[in-house]
Design a protein around this motif. Structure first.
Motif, PDB file in Angstrom:
ATOM      1  N   LYS A 146       0.851  -1.189   0.000  1.00  0.00           N
ATOM      2  CA  LYS A 146       0.000   0.000   0.000  1.00  0.00           C
ATOM      3  C   LYS A 146       0.883   1.234   0.000  1.00  0.00           C
ATOM      4  N   LEU A 147       0.444   2.249  -0.709  1.00  0.00           N
ATOM      5  CA  LEU A 147       1.271   3.429  -0.951  1.00  0.00           C
ATOM      6  C   LEU A 147       1.567   4.188   0.346  1.00  0.00           C
ATOM      7  N   VAL A 199       1.344  10.745  -8.424  1.00  0.00           N
ATOM      8  CA  VAL A 199       1.036   9.367  -8.025  1.00  0.00           C
ATOM      9  C   VAL A 199       0.475   9.337  -6.600  1.00  0.00           C
ATOM     10  N   LYS A 206      -1.187  11.632  -4.974  1.00  0.00           N
ATOM     11  CA  LYS A 206      -2.423  12.373  -4.739  1.00  0.00           C
ATOM     12  C   LYS A 206      -3.634  11.444  -4.653  1.00  0.00           C
ATOM     13  N   GLY A 207      -4.246  11.378  -3.461  1.00  0.00           N
ATOM     14  CA  GLY A 207      -5.450  10.590  -3.248  1.00  0.00           C
ATOM     15  C   GLY A 207      -5.231   9.095  -3.233  1.00  0.00           C
ATOM     16  N   ARG A 208      -3.981   8.623  -3.158  1.00  0.00           N
ATOM     17  CA  ARG A 208      -3.732   7.183  -3.243  1.00  0.00           C
ATOM     18  C   ARG A 208      -3.038   6.620  -1.997  1.00  0.00           C
ATOM     19  N   TYR A 209      -2.822   7.413  -0.982  1.00  0.00           N
ATOM     20  CA  TYR A 209      -2.160   6.903   0.225  1.00  0.00           C
ATOM     21  C   TYR A 209      -2.979   5.774   0.853  1.00  0.00           C
ATOM     22  N   LYS A 217      -3.425   2.917  -0.267  1.00  0.00           N
ATOM     23  CA  LYS A 217      -4.123   2.115  -1.272  1.00  0.00           C
ATOM     24  C   LYS A 217      -3.102   1.354  -2.113  1.00  0.00           C
ATOM     25  N   ASN A 218      -3.562   0.249  -2.656  1.00  0.00           N
ATOM     26  CA  ASN A 218      -2.709  -0.489  -3.584  1.00  0.00           C
ATOM     27  C   ASN A 218      -2.674   0.249  -4.924  1.00  0.00           C
ATOM     28  N   VAL A 219      -1.476   0.429  -5.450  1.00  0.00           N
ATOM     29  CA  VAL A 219      -1.313   1.137  -6.717  1.00  0.00           C
ATOM     30  C   VAL A 219      -0.746   0.163  -7.740  1.00  0.00           C
ATOM     31  N   GLU A 249      -0.774   1.682 -13.744  1.00  0.00           N
ATOM     32  CA  GLU A 249      -1.332   2.992 -13.431  1.00  0.00           C
ATOM     33  C   GLU A 249      -0.215   4.030 -13.299  1.00  0.00           C
TER      34      GLU A 249
END
Length: 402
Positions: free
Chosen positions: A127-128, A157, A159-162, A164-166, A170
């Motif tokens: 996760k980020l 990258v 922004k809004g992804r902490y 979370k799996n990236v 993407e």
């Protein structure tokens, strides 16, 4: 007994009949002693010496057509070791040429593979968090994309992804979009002013960057468009560069202005522009000697060439192309800076994207200097130099499909 030994020795010394004679039962032509070559022949002429056995010296029976339905030679006439398979017929068709996208992907393989493996190591099954974004910046900086570009991509990258799996794909899509955004405003074809004749293009760069070859490729494109091109062999330091440009001129039907090795390049520039004016040529493409950007005396000579050009045409040169070798990485930044100050670079050509280059440096250069990018080269032929396209470059370096 002694006589038998002599006969046996003579038989052993007698040369064994060749395959031609043993298969067809004919006598081979005696090998004529080669005539001694004159001492004054140059190596290139020596390679053109006559073949070992000329057709005129063959026996008449060797020139006769084979008899139809002739009985085959007895099996014992051939030794097993001398049976051979006929060579496979070679196709006269050239191998199909790969498209531009395939060649560009291959040329940027080192950068895209490095970035891709780095992204997989960072974003797989995690996760980020902040440390991952720091690692992402490091991967992009190592690919020579530049600190500023790497920081922007990492910020997008994150922004809004902490927490979370990236997905890796993407991140690649974000990378491609940002690289294209940086490069797109500067992807400009080299355009000639039709009201300016001759249009004088000075080509500069360090040793080995590919200036002379690039000139030949650009000349090939101009002549294909029906323009009259004059080539000026201004790299008077190297005899090989003069010869190379003469070869391009002969191949393309372009006149070449040249002087002996060591001649004054500024005087040659003067002659070239005068000749082009008298002939009514559309374009003058002038080569220059490769010079290190940190050698003051060499850069002073380049300044002299430009001053002399302006004596003939106050606006000359109308374009100054800096040819960059994509394999040099960060050193290209200082090349752009110094050549820009001395020669007034108006546009870039990046060459030698051959799979070993770190082409990401073009992003860092554009982000810092904001110079037009006219061409990109991925090989040796004229077709391997193409007008620069930001989207293709961005997707290739990110490892995405076209």
């Amino acid at each position: 007994m002694a006589q038998q030994d002599k006969d046996a020795s003579a038989a052993a010394a007698k040369p064994k009949p060749g395959l031609f004679a043993r298969v067809f039962g004919r006598k081979e032509a005696p090998a004529a002693a080669p005539e001694p070559l004159p001492e004054e022949l140059a190596p290139a002429q020596i390679l053109e010496a006559e073949p070992f056995l000329e057709a005129d010296s063959w026996p008449e029976e060797a020139l006769e057509p084979p008899v139809a339905n002739a009985a085959p030679a007895p099996a014992e006439a051939l030794e097993p070791a001398e049976f051979f398979e006929p060579a496979a017929a070679k196709s006269s068709e050239p191998p199909p040429r790969r498209g531009w996208w395939a060649r560009l992907r291959e040329g940027l393989a080192r950068s895209s593979n490095s970035i891709g493996s780095g992204l997989i190591a960072i974003f797989t099954k995690r996760k980020l968090d902040e440390s991952m974004l720091d690692d992402l910046e490091d991967v992009l900086i190592r690919a020579d994309l530049g600190v500023a570009t790497a920081a922007r991509i990492a910020k997008i990258v994150g922004k809004g992804r902490y927490d979370k799996n990236v997905e890796v794909e993407e991140v690649k899509a974000i990378l491609a979009a940002e690289v294209e955004r940086v490069l797109a405003p500067y992807a400009k074809p080299l355009e000639l002013d039709p009201a300016t004749k001759p249009y004088i293009i000075l080509v500069v760069g360090v040793n080995g960057s590919g200036k002379t070859t690039t000139i030949g490729k650009i000349a090939a494109q101009f002549t294909a468009e029906g323009r009259k091109v004059l080539l000026a062999a201004g790299d008077t330091f190297r005899a090989a560069a003069i010869e190379q440009l003469l070869i391009w001129g002969a191949r393309l039907g372009c006149p070449v202005i040249s002087r002996e090795q060591g001649a004054d390049a500024s005087a040659l520039a003067f002659d070239a522009i005068k000749a082009a004016q008298e002939r009514g040529d559309d374009v003058v493409l002038m080569d220059t000697a490769g010079r290190l950007q940190n050698r003051t005396e060499l850069m002073a000579e380049l300044e002299k060439i430009i001053r002399v050009m302006k004596k003939v045409d106050p606006r000359a040169p109308h374009a100054v192309l800096l040819v960059l070798d994509a394999t040099v990485g960060q050193n290209a930044l200082s090349q752009v800076e110094i050549f820009g100050k001395v020669a007034g670079v108006t546009g870039l050509v990046m060459t030698k994207l051959d799979g070993t280059a770190r082409g990401g440096i073009l992003v860092a250069i554009t982000d810092k200097f904001e110079l037009p990018i006219h061409y990109i080269g991925v090989g040796e032929t004229a077709e391997d130099l193409e007008a620069f396209t930001a989207r293709d470059f961005a997707r290739a370096i990110a490892g995405l499909d076209g």
